[in-house]
Design an enzyme around this catalytic site. Structure first.
Site, PDB file in Angstrom:
ATOM      1  N   TYR A  18       0.686  -1.359   0.228  1.00 22.69           N
ATOM      2  CA  TYR A  18      -0.046   0.040   0.276  1.00 22.69           C
ATOM      3  C   TYR A  18       1.325   1.292   0.128  1.00 22.69           C
ATOM      4  O   TYR A  18       0.947   1.895  -0.678  1.00 22.69           O
ATOM      5  CB  TYR A  18      -1.081   0.083   1.121  1.00 22.69           C
ATOM      6  CG  TYR A  18      -1.897  -1.251   1.324  1.00 22.69           C
ATOM      7  CD1 TYR A  18      -2.330  -1.730  -0.373  1.00 22.69           C
ATOM      8  CD2 TYR A  18      -2.389  -1.569   2.114  1.00 22.69           C
ATOM      9  CE1 TYR A  18      -3.185  -2.865   0.002  1.00 22.69           C
ATOM     10  CE2 TYR A  18      -2.626  -2.634   2.186  1.00 22.69           C
ATOM     11  CZ  TYR A  18      -3.515  -3.345   1.320  1.00 22.69           C
ATOM     12  OH  TYR A  18      -3.947  -4.669   1.272  1.00 22.69           O
TER      13      TYR A  18
HETATM   14  C1  LIG Z   1      -0.471  -8.083   0.941  1.00 26.58           C
HETATM   15  C2  LIG Z   1      -0.510  -9.326  -0.295  1.00 26.58           C
HETATM   16  C3  LIG Z   1      -2.324  -9.696  -1.092  1.00 26.58           C
HETATM   17  C4  LIG Z   1       0.678  -8.729  -1.244  1.00 26.58           C
HETATM   18  O1  LIG Z   1       0.686  -9.982  -2.404  1.00 26.58           O
HETATM   19  P1  LIG Z   1       1.829 -10.137  -3.081  1.00 26.58           P
HETATM   20  O2  LIG Z   1       1.961 -11.005  -4.168  1.00 26.58           O
HETATM   21  O3  LIG Z   1       3.096 -10.610  -1.678  1.00 26.58           O
HETATM   22  O4  LIG Z   1       2.781  -8.820  -2.525  1.00 26.58           O
HETATM   23  P2  LIG Z   1       3.193  -7.908  -3.868  1.00 26.58           P
HETATM   24  O5  LIG Z   1       2.914  -7.619  -4.797  1.00 26.58           O
HETATM   25  O6  LIG Z   1       3.681  -6.406  -3.095  1.00 26.58           O
HETATM   26  O7  LIG Z   1       4.611  -8.604  -3.754  1.00 26.58           O
HETATM   27  C5  LIG Z   1       5.334  -8.798  -2.680  1.00 26.58           C
HETATM   28  C6  LIG Z   1       7.076  -8.646  -2.408  1.00 26.58           C
HETATM   29  O8  LIG Z   1       7.253  -9.083  -4.426  1.00 26.58           O
HETATM   30  C7  LIG Z   1       8.296  -8.202  -4.547  1.00 26.58           C
HETATM   31  N1  LIG Z   1       7.793  -8.149  -6.075  1.00 26.58           N
HETATM   32  C8  LIG Z   1       7.624  -7.173  -6.593  1.00 26.58           C
HETATM   33  N2  LIG Z   1       7.205  -7.162  -7.734  1.00 26.58           N
HETATM   34  C9  LIG Z   1       7.848  -8.980  -8.120  1.00 26.58           C
HETATM   35  C10 LIG Z   1       7.907  -9.198  -9.436  1.00 26.58           C
HETATM   36  N3  LIG Z   1       7.852  -9.090 -10.309  1.00 26.58           N
HETATM   37  N4  LIG Z   1       8.997 -10.368  -9.028  1.00 26.58           N
HETATM   38  C11 LIG Z   1       9.944 -10.636  -7.759  1.00 26.58           C
HETATM   39  N5  LIG Z   1       9.561 -10.295  -7.256  1.00 26.58           N
HETATM   40  C12 LIG Z   1       8.281  -8.906  -7.104  1.00 26.58           C
HETATM   41  C13 LIG Z   1       7.773  -6.574  -4.177  1.00 26.58           C
HETATM   42  O9  LIG Z   1       9.151  -6.161  -4.554  1.00 26.58           O
HETATM   43  C14 LIG Z   1       7.590  -6.906  -2.588  1.00 26.58           C
HETATM   44  O10 LIG Z   1       8.322  -7.430  -1.948  1.00 26.58           O
HETATM   45  P3  LIG Z   1       8.155  -6.251  -0.155  1.00 26.58           P
HETATM   46  O11 LIG Z   1       6.528  -6.830  -0.135  1.00 26.58           O
HETATM   47  O12 LIG Z   1       9.427  -6.787   0.420  1.00 26.58           O
HETATM   48  O13 LIG Z   1       7.795  -4.691  -0.672  1.00 26.58           O
HETATM   49  C15 LIG Z   1      -0.333 -10.936   0.884  1.00 26.58           C
HETATM   50  O14 LIG Z   1       0.735 -10.436   1.070  1.00 26.58           O
HETATM   51  C16 LIG Z   1      -1.314 -11.378   1.611  1.00 26.58           C
HETATM   52  O15 LIG Z   1      -1.896 -12.092   1.105  1.00 26.58           O
HETATM   53  N6  LIG Z   1      -1.266 -10.818   2.757  1.00 26.58           N
HETATM   54  C17 LIG Z   1      -1.057 -11.808   3.559  1.00 26.58           C
HETATM   55  C18 LIG Z   1      -3.434 -10.867   3.819  1.00 26.58           C
HETATM   56  C19 LIG Z   1      -3.205  -9.824   4.170  1.00 26.58           C
HETATM   57  O16 LIG Z   1      -2.306  -9.387   4.562  1.00 26.58           O
HETATM   58  N7  LIG Z   1      -4.045  -9.126   2.543  1.00 26.58           N
HETATM   59  C20 LIG Z   1      -4.108  -7.975   2.849  1.00 26.58           C
HETATM   60  C21 LIG Z   1      -5.196  -7.434   4.014  1.00 26.58           C
HETATM   61  S1  LIG Z   1      -6.200  -6.001   3.853  1.00 26.58           S
END
Ligand SMILES: CC(C)(COP(=O)(O)OP(=O)(O)OC[C@H]1O[C@@H](n2cnc3c(N)ncnc32)[C@H](O)[C@@H]1OP(=O)(O)O)[C@@H](O)C(=O)NCCC(=O)NCCS
Length: 193
Positions: free
Chosen positions: A155
């Site tokens: 976010y």
């Molecule tokens: C929040 C959530 C949906 C984010 O999804 P995600 O796929 O993990 O997140 P991102 O798209 O931000 O990617 C995660 C990481 O990969 C990295 N990344 C981004 N693009 C990338 C790529 N092309 N290749 C490799 N890594 C990448 C990002 O820099 C990020 O790093 P960071 O977390 O240290 O900032 C997930 O972590 C989740 O389900 N969490 C638990 C539930 C939750 O909290 N939901 C939200 C409640 S409001």
């Protein structure tokens, strides 16, 4: 990455709820309480859902991520809670009306832990927000120490600002942040934007 039309979402509801329960680390059984709520949300104006599918030889199209939301409205419980919270934390009523006057509520965004860390969360969020006509997007997320989890990183990276901090929704003892930003979200977001 796919759009989930209502019939597709309904067909995948159990899988979507499993992603949610696993991603949030909630106890098994939470999904049974959530199913009627998620189904009701589908009837709200502006509802849209997207999914991330993983295709392997063994499983064509397993759901590994899901996000949905809808147009905010003063008739909704979440809107009323946030409005009350903003009033209590000193927001001027004109500014409250400006923030809550025209927004898309990002209601759920979850990626299975095994699929996290590859940018799926950001891709889901961007796809969900693409072409929206509302002026803002708002969401609530649990407070965590130093804003140090993937949801907070995502976010902040996309330029979401504080609307409320350490806010307690009625019936939930956990503190939440309400965050928001203007729409559209640019392709590249400056961390200082
Ligand atoms: C929040 C959530 C949906 C984010 O999804 P995600 O796929 O993990 O997140 P991102 O798209 O931000 O990617 C995660 C990481 O990969 C990295 N990344 C981004 N693009 C990338 C790529 N092309 N290749 C490799 N890594 C990448 C990002 O820099 C990020 O790093 P960071 O977390 O240290 O900032 C997930 O972590 C989740 O389900 N969490 C638990 C539930 C939750 O909290 N939901 C939200 C409640 S409001």
């Amino acid at each position: 990455m796919v759009d989930l039309e209502p019939t597709q979402f309904r067909a995948r509801l159990d899988d979507a709820l499993a992603v949610y329960v696993t991603a949030m680390g909630y106890p098994r059984g939470t999904e049974y309480h959530r199913a009627p709520m998620w189904t009701e949300h589908m009837t709200r104006p502006g509802w849209r859902a997207v999914g991330a599918l993983e295709t392997t030889n063994d499983s064509p199209g397993r759901l590994v991520g899901v996000a949905y939301g809808y147009t905010g409205s003063a008739r909704q419980w979440w809107h009323q809670q946030v409005r009350t919270g903003m009033r209590h934390s000193g927001w001027h009523h004109d500014d409250i009306d400006a923030v809550l006057g025209d927004y898309f509520e990002l209601t759920e965004l979850h990626v299975l832990p095994t699929a996290q860390g590859h940018g799926l969360g950001e891709a889901l969020l961007r796809r969900l927000l693409r072409g929206r006509t509302e002026r803002r997007v708002l969401l609530s997320t649990p407070e965590v120490a130093d804003e140090d989890n993937r949801a907070w990183h995502l976010y902040r990276r996309l330029g979401f600002d504080d609307v409320l901090r350490r806010f307690r929704f009625t019936g939930d003892s956990r503190p939440f942040a309400v965050l928001g930003r203007s729409l559209p979200v640019p392709d590249r977001v400056s961390p200082l934007a």
